[in-house]
Design a protein around this motif. Structure first.
Motif, PDB file in Angstrom:
ATOM      1  N   CYS A  91       0.857  -1.195   0.000  1.00  9.10           N
ATOM      2  CA  CYS A  91       0.000   0.000   0.000  1.00  9.10           C
ATOM      3  C   CYS A  91       0.886   1.235   0.000  1.00  9.10           C
ATOM      4  O   CYS A  91       1.657   1.441   0.934  1.00  9.10           O
ATOM      5  CB  CYS A  91      -0.904   0.017   1.222  1.00  9.10           C
ATOM      6  SG  CYS A  91      -1.725   1.630   1.417  1.00  9.10           S
ATOM      7  N   PRO A  92       0.778   2.086  -1.036  1.00  3.79           N
ATOM      8  CA  PRO A  92       1.603   3.297  -1.118  1.00  3.79           C
ATOM      9  C   PRO A  92       0.912   4.536  -0.530  1.00  3.79           C
ATOM     10  O   PRO A  92       1.471   5.634  -0.595  1.00  3.79           O
ATOM     11  CB  PRO A  92       1.774   3.467  -2.635  1.00  3.79           C
ATOM     12  CG  PRO A  92       0.453   3.013  -3.188  1.00  3.79           C
ATOM     13  CD  PRO A  92      -0.003   1.871  -2.279  1.00  3.79           C
ATOM     14  N   HIS A  93      -0.278   4.355   0.034  1.00  4.20           N
ATOM     15  CA  HIS A  93      -1.120   5.502   0.375  1.00  4.20           C
ATOM     16  C   HIS A  93      -0.849   6.047   1.762  1.00  4.20           C
ATOM     17  O   HIS A  93      -0.292   5.377   2.624  1.00  4.20           O
ATOM     18  CB  HIS A  93      -2.602   5.103   0.248  1.00  4.20           C
ATOM     19  CG  HIS A  93      -2.940   4.542  -1.098  1.00  4.20           C
ATOM     20  ND1 HIS A  93      -3.368   3.247  -1.301  1.00  4.20           N
ATOM     21  CD2 HIS A  93      -2.850   5.116  -2.321  1.00  4.20           C
ATOM     22  CE1 HIS A  93      -3.556   3.037  -2.593  1.00  4.20           C
ATOM     23  NE2 HIS A  93      -3.251   4.148  -3.234  1.00  4.20           N
ATOM     24  N   CYS A  99      -7.975   4.018   1.954  1.00  3.97           N
ATOM     25  CA  CYS A  99      -7.919   2.997   0.912  1.00  3.97           C
ATOM     26  C   CYS A  99      -8.226   1.646   1.557  1.00  3.97           C
ATOM     27  O   CYS A  99      -8.244   1.528   2.785  1.00  3.97           O
ATOM     28  CB  CYS A  99      -6.534   2.980   0.270  1.00  3.97           C
ATOM     29  SG  CYS A  99      -5.240   2.496   1.419  1.00  3.97           S
ATOM     30  N   CYS A 101      -6.304  -1.016   0.770  1.00  4.75           N
ATOM     31  CA  CYS A 101      -5.100  -1.857   0.651  1.00  4.75           C
ATOM     32  C   CYS A 101      -4.135  -1.650   1.812  1.00  4.75           C
ATOM     33  O   CYS A 101      -3.104  -2.311   1.894  1.00  4.75           O
ATOM     34  CB  CYS A 101      -4.402  -1.643  -0.688  1.00  4.75           C
ATOM     35  SG  CYS A 101      -4.000   0.048  -1.152  1.00  4.75           S
ATOM     36  N   ARG A 102      -4.457  -0.735   2.738  1.00  5.59           N
ATOM     37  CA  ARG A 102      -3.537  -0.466   3.836  1.00  5.59           C
ATOM     38  C   ARG A 102      -3.866  -1.346   5.045  1.00  5.59           C
ATOM     39  O   ARG A 102      -5.009  -1.423   5.487  1.00  5.59           O
ATOM     40  CB  ARG A 102      -3.632   1.022   4.232  1.00  5.59           C
ATOM     41  CG  ARG A 102      -2.641   1.410   5.329  1.00  5.59           C
ATOM     42  CD  ARG A 102      -2.650   2.908   5.587  1.00  5.59           C
ATOM     43  NE  ARG A 102      -1.942   3.219   6.810  1.00  5.59           N
ATOM     44  CZ  ARG A 102      -0.623   3.346   6.911  1.00  5.59           C
ATOM     45  NH1 ARG A 102       0.129   3.217   5.854  1.00  5.59           N
ATOM     46  NH2 ARG A 102      -0.055   3.599   8.065  1.00  5.59           N
TER      47      ARG A 102
HETATM   48 ZN    ZN Z   1      -3.593   1.726   0.122  1.00  8.75          ZN
END
Ligand code: ZN
Ligand code: MG
Length: 186
Positions: A91-93, A99, A101-102
């Motif tokens: 997860c790049p956020h 998001c 995906c974190r």
């Molecule tokens: Zn994410």
């Protein structure tokens, strides 16, 4: 057919030394005993994926290409030790991006479950942050907190999150898993 059993590994502070937002290949350092620990799990039939929050990308501290270079270095090192990481969920956020995906959101583990036919109840998450243990709880896996990385501070952030074990390092986590097999519901 029996479904797959996975160990979902945090990366920074779990597999590699983490001086904070680690991303430079020259800072790459595998933690002691990691290859041997993963081999013992592999020999017991476990497969591996990495699940990693990389908010340093969202913060602009480094790029996704930097992440990929560092990750490649790790995967090459593990492959040289006959350890295969079958997927990396990154997860790049930023933490407030909401998001899915974190960590501790379970979406990445649900995706992995569908892709590899994983029995999540017979699988584990290992990491040095409270979110790793929360991820385990959210996905129905066993959860182990390591005292490597940030674990010494993070253990105080667990709150009422159920944790199966709090152990010194990855070799100790592997030992815990191999002596506390979760029921395989196939
Ligand atoms: Zn994410
Ligand atoms: Mg970590």
């Amino acid at each position: 057919m029996d479904r797959a059993r996975f160990v979902f590994l945090d990366r920074d502070g779990t597999l590699v030394h983490d001086g904070g937002y680690v991303h430079k290949v020259e800072d790459y350092r595998l933690l002691p005993g990691v290859v041997e620990a993963l081999r013992s799990l592999r020999d017991a039939g476990f497969r591996f994926a990495i699940v990693t929050n990389q908010s340093g990308i969202g913060r602009g501290l480094y790029t996704e290409a930097d992440f990929e270079r560092f990750q490649r270095r790790l995967l090459d090192d593990l492959e040289a030790g006959s350890i295969a990481i079958e997927a990396t969920y990154m997860c790049p956020h930023l933490p407030d991006a909401r998001c899915t995906c974190r960590k501790p959101e379970p979406q990445s583990l649900l995706d992995a479950r569908d892709r590899f036919a994983i029995d999540l109840a017979a699988s584990w998450v290992i990491g040095d942050h409270a979110v790793d243990v929360r991820l385990a709880a959210n996905a129905g896996c066993g959860g182990i907190l390591l005292l490597t990385g940030h674990g010494a501070e993070e253990r105080h952030k667990l709150g009422d999150t159920p944790v199966d074990a709090i152990v010194a390092d990855l070799p100790a986590a592997a030992h815990h898993i191999l002596t506390h097999e979760r029921s395989v519901r196939s």
